[in-house]
Structure formats: C-alpha cells, structure tokens
Design an enzyme around this catalytic site. Structure first.
Site, PDB file in Angstrom:
ATOM      1  N   HIS A 157       0.811  -1.210  -0.115  1.00  0.00           N
ATOM      2  CA  HIS A 157       0.028  -0.103  -0.018  1.00  0.00           C
ATOM      3  C   HIS A 157       0.968   1.236  -0.103  1.00  0.00           C
ATOM      4  O   HIS A 157       1.933   1.144   0.252  1.00  0.00           O
ATOM      5  CB  HIS A 157      -0.779   0.049   1.214  1.00  0.00           C
ATOM      6  CG  HIS A 157      -0.180   0.086   2.499  1.00  0.00           C
ATOM      7  ND1 HIS A 157       0.669   1.249   3.156  1.00  0.00           N
ATOM      8  CD2 HIS A 157       0.417  -1.145   3.313  1.00  0.00           C
ATOM      9  CE1 HIS A 157       1.150   0.804   4.206  1.00  0.00           C
ATOM     10  NE2 HIS A 157       1.236  -0.547   4.305  1.00  0.00           N
TER      11      HIS A 157
ATOM     12  N   HIS B  17       0.854  -5.525   2.004  1.00  0.00           N
ATOM     13  CA  HIS B  17       1.672  -5.013   2.854  1.00  0.00           C
ATOM     14  C   HIS B  17       3.179  -5.285   2.741  1.00  0.00           C
ATOM     15  O   HIS B  17       3.379  -6.540   2.127  1.00  0.00           O
ATOM     16  CB  HIS B  17       1.171  -5.271   4.317  1.00  0.00           C
ATOM     17  CG  HIS B  17      -0.294  -5.071   4.854  1.00  0.00           C
ATOM     18  ND1 HIS B  17      -0.495  -3.694   5.053  1.00  0.00           N
ATOM     19  CD2 HIS B  17      -1.228  -5.519   4.377  1.00  0.00           C
ATOM     20  CE1 HIS B  17      -1.834  -3.542   5.251  1.00  0.00           C
ATOM     21  NE2 HIS B  17      -2.347  -4.723   4.807  1.00  0.00           N
TER      22      HIS B  17
ATOM     23  N   ARG C  65      -5.587   0.693   4.665  1.00  0.00           N
ATOM     24  CA  ARG C  65      -4.619   1.158   3.886  1.00  0.00           C
ATOM     25  C   ARG C  65      -4.550   0.592   2.555  1.00  0.00           C
ATOM     26  O   ARG C  65      -3.928   1.111   1.621  1.00  0.00           O
ATOM     27  CB  ARG C  65      -3.074   1.386   4.501  1.00  0.00           C
ATOM     28  CG  ARG C  65      -2.552   0.197   5.397  1.00  0.00           C
ATOM     29  CD  ARG C  65      -1.599   0.512   6.279  1.00  0.00           C
ATOM     30  NE  ARG C  65      -0.730  -0.370   6.725  1.00  0.00           N
ATOM     31  CZ  ARG C  65      -0.948  -1.044   8.045  1.00  0.00           C
ATOM     32  NH1 ARG C  65      -2.403  -0.630   8.606  1.00  0.00           N
ATOM     33  NH2 ARG C  65      -0.246  -1.753   8.526  1.00  0.00           N
TER      34      ARG C  65
ATOM     35  N   GLU D 146      -0.996  -7.075   7.297  1.00  0.00           N
ATOM     36  CA  GLU D 146       0.512  -7.104   7.698  1.00  0.00           C
ATOM     37  C   GLU D 146       0.827  -7.903   8.796  1.00  0.00           C
ATOM     38  O   GLU D 146      -0.093  -8.621   9.448  1.00  0.00           O
ATOM     39  CB  GLU D 146       0.848  -5.775   7.946  1.00  0.00           C
ATOM     40  CG  GLU D 146       2.108  -5.452   8.470  1.00  0.00           C
ATOM     41  CD  GLU D 146       3.064  -5.951   7.128  1.00  0.00           C
ATOM     42  OE1 GLU D 146       3.275  -6.972   7.046  1.00  0.00           O
ATOM     43  OE2 GLU D 146       4.216  -5.009   6.704  1.00  0.00           O
TER      44      GLU D 146
HETATM   45  O1  DG2 Z   1       3.728  -2.589  10.037  1.00  0.00           O
HETATM   46  C1  DG2 Z   1       4.431  -1.835   9.385  1.00  0.00           C
HETATM   47  O2  DG2 Z   1       4.698  -0.899  10.385  1.00  0.00           O
HETATM   48  C2  DG2 Z   1       4.876  -2.026   8.141  1.00  0.00           C
HETATM   49  C3  DG2 Z   1       6.284  -3.053   8.021  1.00  0.00           C
HETATM   50  O3  DG2 Z   1       7.001  -2.334   8.663  1.00  0.00           O
HETATM   51  P1  DG2 Z   1       8.856  -2.892   8.536  1.00  0.00           P
HETATM   52  O4  DG2 Z   1       8.566  -4.539   8.381  1.00  0.00           O
HETATM   53  O5  DG2 Z   1       9.109  -2.180   7.323  1.00  0.00           O
HETATM   54  O6  DG2 Z   1       9.331  -2.376   9.767  1.00  0.00           O
HETATM   55  O7  DG2 Z   1       3.824  -2.520   7.476  1.00  0.00           O
HETATM   56  P2  DG2 Z   1       3.134  -1.915   6.129  1.00  0.00           P
HETATM   57  O8  DG2 Z   1       3.369  -0.388   6.316  1.00  0.00           O
HETATM   58  O9  DG2 Z   1       3.327  -2.610   4.975  1.00  0.00           O
HETATM   59  O10 DG2 Z   1       1.562  -2.262   6.608  1.00  0.00           O
END
Ligand code: DG2
Length: 290
Positions: A35, A212, A86, A113
């Site tokens: 996203h 994600h 998102r 995610e």
């Molecule tokens: O959970 C989060 O903050 C990020 C990934 O973080 P990192 O693995 O890059 O630390 O996920 P996304 O923005 O893709 O939903």
C-alpha cells in the site's frame, strides 16, 4: 509522476498478458503491491494490525502506481486486499486511476500485515537506539524470529481485537495471532493463496494483490524460493507495483520486477531500510529484548 524506464519499455507490458502463450508456454502475470504510505509509516512506528489511513503522500503514491500500471497496459480481472484500510484504499486509488473501478475485489485477514506483537506503535529508530540496529533488523526482516506478543496491557490491544472486522475471519477471534514471524505470516497466507488466489490465476485472470510490506515479502519468498537467510535483504517500498511472471506451475519465469522509475524506487527502498537506524532514545519505550 514516476516515469517508465528503459525508453518506455514497460509500455504494453500488461496488455492481454494475464496469460500469454508466446512459444506455447503459458505465462501468468501477477502484480503485488505494498500500500501507499500510511500515517505511521511516516512517523516511523510499527503499524501492523493498527488501522491507519494513507497520508497525502501515500495517496499520491497509489495514484502514481495506477498511472504506471495503466500506461503498461494492465487490465485487472480481480483484486485481493487485506482487511486493513490502507491496502483497501490503495486498491481503490489504483483502480480509479486505471478507470477500472468496477473490478471485483476480495479482502482477507490472511493478507494482513505481519502481526508485530508488542512492537506495535513503537518507533523503529528509538527502538534501535535502545536494543541496537541488529536486533531491530532481526525483528523486521528475519524469517523465523517472532517478536514479543501483544497482551491486554498494550495500548492498542482492545482497538485491534474489538474491531468488528475480525468477526468475519475464517478463524475464531481468540485464535488470531498475537505476534508473527515472517514464517508464521506465510503459514496463514498460504491456505488463502492456494485455495482462493491460485485457482483464479489459473483461469488466466490478471490479478492485483494490494497488501503490505511483509505479507508481500512472504509471498515473494514462497514464489521465488528465496532462502531463509536471504529474505532479510528483501525490502519493499510503499506504493510500488511488483510484477511477477509465472509459468503454468506458478514458478517464476524471471525475477520479480519493480515497475516505475528505478532510481526513485531504489531510493524508496533505502528509505524503508533506514527506518531501522538508531536515533536519540525517546520516552515511553518498554519492550523486553528477548
Ligand atoms: O507494520 C508496519 O509498520 C509496516 C512494515 O514495517 P517494517 O517491516 O518495514 O518495519 O507494514 P506496512 O506499512 O506494509 O503495513
């Protein structure tokens, strides 16, 4: 706008190519997408299962992604998203930009995610200054290290587990994860991949998965057979389409490609990697370094 590289060589890339048979071999095209930038991406906080909206920059990234895909000639038949806003909002903006708003979309928690457990809400740079950059990199990028789990004392626990979107999952709420390694993300994602997405790909549908950073990394690892100790080097920037071309057994016929301006994409990858660099220690950080 992100321009197309290689003298417009990406033009026509997606045209009539959900499934093509140049030389008799079937090739399926799949676009994976992280996203656009969300509010906590911007603040450098682990967002994970907390539902955050796109920032104005994230909206632009999603629109640019739509332009790149449109210019390359992609015509999607089906879109899959997580159940986090998102990824859904990003898919809307991409389809709108492509004038393909009508395309059917399906959402599943299995594309969510990675669950970052007790790390949710914490600032990566502050965490690195306390626990060290290596530890933060392991938490973020290793294959089988699970961060400390979230519990009821966490300020976002109830917000997540009382959210009614999780009433509609194919597992009971109590069985939903409280923290996940990348391996555990893959374990919950693969049943959805094989049962729901693969049959649609095999029908020749051109598919976009708007997901994600880590759910997309897990799928990339699986499809490309990236070894456990090499997945640590794979980072996905926000809002950049990743093209996968697969043979009839869904093995990649060539390595994945980021579509768009390659220089800007490399800079965006570095920016995500640098989020784990140490900064001056902040306040209110409490996570055990186990
Ligand atoms: O959970 C989060 O903050 C990020 C990934 O973080 P990192 O693995 O890059 O630390 O996920 P996304 O923005 O893709 O939903």
């Amino acid at each position: 706008m992100v321009g197309l590289e290689r003298g417009g060589g990406e033009k026509g890339l997606g045209r009539a190519l959900a499934a093509s048979s140049g030389g008799g071999d079937m090739t399926f095209k799949l676009v994976l997408l992280r996203h656009g930038e969300g509010a906590w991406n911007k603040e450098n906080r682990f967002c994970s299962w907390v539902d955050q909206r796109l920032t104005p920059n994230g909206i632009k990234e999603a629109q640019t992604c739509g332009k790149v895909l449109k210019e390359a000639g992609f015509e999607f038949d089906l879109v899959f998203t997580s159940i986090l806003s998102r990824s859904i909002e990003t898919s809307w903006l991409v389809l709108q930009e492509m004038e393909q708003e009508w395309v059917q979309t399906e959402s599943s928690w299995r594309l969510n995610e990675r669950h970052y457990g007790a790390l949710i809400g914490l600032n990566r740079a502050e965490l690195a200054s306390i626990h060290g950059e290596e530890k933060v990199k392991l938490w973020r990028r290793s294959y089988d290290i699970t961060p400390p789990p979230i519990d009821e004392s966490h300020s976002h626990f109830h917000e997540i587990y009382n959210d009614r979107r999780y009433n509609y999952c194919d597992v009971a709420k109590e069985k939903l994860p409280k923290a996940e390694s990348l391996k555990e993300v893959l374990d919950r994602l693969l049943p959805y991949w094989y049962d729901v997405i693969v049959p649609e790909i095999k029908k020749g549908k051109c598919i976009l998965i708007s997901a994600h950073g880590n759910s997309a990394r897990a799928l990339l690892k699986h499809l490309e057979g990236i070894p456990d100790d090499e997945i640590v080097n794979v980072t996905l920037p926000t809002g950049v389409p990743v093209l996968l071309e697969l043979d009839e057994n869904l093995h990649p016929v060539r390595p994945h490609r980021f579509l768009g301006n390659q220089e800007a994409i490399q800079a965006a990858i570095k920016k995500v990697e640098d989020q784990g660099k140490a900064a001056a220690p902040g306040k209110n950080i409490s996570v055990s370094a186990n």
